[in-house]
Design an enzyme around this catalytic site. Structure first.
Site, PDB file in Angstrom:
ATOM      1  N   ILE A 236       0.823  -1.215   0.000  1.00 20.18           N
ATOM      2  CA  ILE A 236       0.000   0.000   0.000  1.00 20.18           C
ATOM      3  C   ILE A 236       0.856   1.264   0.000  1.00 20.18           C
ATOM      4  O   ILE A 236       0.346   2.347  -0.251  1.00 20.18           O
ATOM      5  CB  ILE A 236      -1.040   0.012   1.153  1.00 20.18           C
ATOM      6  CG1 ILE A 236      -0.373   0.128   2.525  1.00 20.18           C
ATOM      7  CG2 ILE A 236      -1.943  -1.198   1.072  1.00 20.18           C
ATOM      8  CD1 ILE A 236      -1.363   0.479   3.647  1.00 20.18           C
TER       9      ILE A 236
ATOM     10  N   ASN B  26      -6.453  -3.539   6.306  1.00 19.52           N
ATOM     11  CA  ASN B  26      -5.857  -4.013   7.558  1.00 19.52           C
ATOM     12  C   ASN B  26      -4.381  -3.637   7.696  1.00 19.52           C
ATOM     13  O   ASN B  26      -3.892  -3.461   8.809  1.00 19.52           O
ATOM     14  CB  ASN B  26      -6.016  -5.542   7.618  1.00 19.52           C
ATOM     15  CG  ASN B  26      -5.086  -6.183   8.633  1.00 19.52           C
ATOM     16  OD1 ASN B  26      -5.360  -6.166   9.832  1.00 19.52           O
ATOM     17  ND2 ASN B  26      -3.964  -6.732   8.170  1.00 19.52           N
TER      18      ASN B  26
ATOM     19  N   PHE C  30       5.919   0.985  15.432  1.00 14.99           N
ATOM     20  CA  PHE C  30       7.276   0.821  15.962  1.00 14.99           C
ATOM     21  C   PHE C  30       7.189   0.190  17.347  1.00 14.99           C
ATOM     22  O   PHE C  30       6.248   0.458  18.104  1.00 14.99           O
ATOM     23  CB  PHE C  30       7.958   2.190  16.085  1.00 14.99           C
ATOM     24  CG  PHE C  30       8.529   2.703  14.791  1.00 14.99           C
ATOM     25  CD1 PHE C  30       9.885   2.579  14.530  1.00 14.99           C
ATOM     26  CD2 PHE C  30       7.717   3.295  13.841  1.00 14.99           C
ATOM     27  CE1 PHE C  30      10.421   3.041  13.320  1.00 14.99           C
ATOM     28  CE2 PHE C  30       8.235   3.763  12.641  1.00 14.99           C
ATOM     29  CZ  PHE C  30       9.590   3.640  12.382  1.00 14.99           C
TER      30      PHE C  30
ATOM     31  N   GLN D  84       9.868   8.088  13.155  1.00 23.46           N
ATOM     32  CA  GLN D  84       8.750   7.197  13.478  1.00 23.46           C
ATOM     33  C   GLN D  84       7.424   7.807  13.008  1.00 23.46           C
ATOM     34  O   GLN D  84       6.555   7.108  12.480  1.00 23.46           O
ATOM     35  CB  GLN D  84       8.699   6.927  14.984  1.00 23.46           C
ATOM     36  CG  GLN D  84       9.934   6.187  15.501  1.00 23.46           C
ATOM     37  CD  GLN D  84       9.702   5.521  16.855  1.00 23.46           C
ATOM     38  OE1 GLN D  84       8.578   5.265  17.251  1.00 23.46           O
ATOM     39  NE2 GLN D  84      10.793   5.217  17.546  1.00 23.46           N
TER      40      GLN D  84
ATOM     41  N   TYR E 243       1.871   6.290  16.311  1.00 28.90           N
ATOM     42  CA  TYR E 243       0.857   5.276  15.992  1.00 28.90           C
ATOM     43  C   TYR E 243      -0.530   5.812  16.342  1.00 28.90           C
ATOM     44  O   TYR E 243      -1.481   5.704  15.557  1.00 28.90           O
ATOM     45  CB  TYR E 243       1.152   3.984  16.770  1.00 28.90           C
ATOM     46  CG  TYR E 243       0.147   2.886  16.522  1.00 28.90           C
ATOM     47  CD1 TYR E 243       0.236   2.091  15.385  1.00 28.90           C
ATOM     48  CD2 TYR E 243      -0.900   2.646  17.422  1.00 28.90           C
ATOM     49  CE1 TYR E 243      -0.695   1.082  15.149  1.00 28.90           C
ATOM     50  CE2 TYR E 243      -1.829   1.639  17.197  1.00 28.90           C
ATOM     51  CZ  TYR E 243      -1.725   0.859  16.064  1.00 28.90           C
ATOM     52  OH  TYR E 243      -2.650  -0.138  15.827  1.00 28.90           O
TER      53      TYR E 243
END
Ligand SMILES: NC(=O)c1ccc[n+]([C@@H]2O[C@H](COP(=O)([O-])OP(=O)(O)OC[C@H]3O[C@@H](n4cnc5c(N)ncnc54)[C@H](OP(=O)(O)O)[C@@H]3O)[C@@H](O)[C@H]2O)c1
Length: 217
Positions: free
Chosen positions: A62, A88, A93, A104, A192
């Site tokens: 992707i 999905n 990290f 990151q 994240y």
């Protein structure tokens, strides 16, 4: 009636692999296990074959626009579209990773937000009537939203946020993370989390009037 088809991104391992296994058992149609790495994908295919399951395979990274458009063209040509898309694929990290926070942020947002958005851009036009798109976000996205500044929370929670504004905010997070100013700019210390906040807000924004189904776990 044409054969139905389900596509799962990042399904050579983890949750995506389990989703493919489940779909192979329950979905009446072709199920595509996809992987950015053909070798890892084939190994996953063999593992499912040993269980008596028969998914099909297509390469799909992707992060690679060419890979996305090649896969989209394949499903349009072979099936006339897609019945189920499970977005999905994602990365996180490890907590102990010593990569700079800016790196990151850039790498995590690239896959979890920007590349997933690219998938939606190119696959949404292929989703057949009555089809489903599931975007795997995370409860961490909701938690992270609550840790953002009131100004950012107001924008993320606003019903009038546009896709362009959201993309700009996600890029702003990456830029500020790279310059070490993300805290002053109202962002918490989780790349994240921000990537999943962005994904959830994106899906909610796109879902106004369409068949999107936001899913968190
Ligand atoms: N595990 C959890 O507790 C949890 C909780 C909430 C949400 N989630 C979300 O659930 C999803 C799956 O998580 P998981 O725990 O199963 O992770 P995982 O075991 O690390 O699997 C991630 C999968 O995504 C693939 N991937 C990464 N970057 C990709 C790319 N650019 N193109 C295509 N595939 C790519 C990986 O491929 P490679 O093998 O090539 O790296 C792998 O197949 C993610 O979106 C994650 O954020 C997980």
């Amino acid at each position: 009636m044409s054969t139905k088809v389900a596509v799962v991104t990042g399904s050579n391992k983890g949750i995506g692999f389990a989703i493919v296994r489940g779909l192979c058992k329950q979905f009446h149609g072709d199920v595509y296990l996809t992987s950015r790495d053909v070798g890892r994908g084939q190994a996953a295919m063999e593992s499912l074959a040993s269980e008596g399951l028969k998914p099909l395979f297509h390469q799909l990274d992707i992060n690679d626009l060419n890979s996305i458009t090649t896969a989209a063209a394949f499903f349009k040509e072979k099936y006339g579209g897609v019945d189920i898309l499970i977005n999905n694929a994602g990365i996180a990290f490890k907590v102990a990773d010593t990569a700079p926070f800016g790196t990151q942020a850039e790498v995590t947002l690239k896959t979890n937000f920007f590349a997933t958005r690219d998938m939606l851009t190119h696959f949404m036009p292929l989703i057949k009537a009555g089809g489903r798109v599931v975007n795997v976000s995370s409860f961490v996205g909701s938690r992270t939203l609550n840790q953002c500044s009131p100004e950012l929370q107001q924008r993320f929670r606003s019903e009038d946020i546009t896709e362009d504004e959201l993309v700009g905010l996600m890029q702003r997070f990456v830029d500020k993370a790279k310059s070490g100013e993300h805290n002053q700019d109202g962002w918490p210390d989780t790349a994240y989390g921000v990537s999943k906040t962005g994904l959830t807000v994106l899906v909610l924004e796109l879902s106004h009037g369409s068949h999107f189904c936001p899913v968190s776990n």
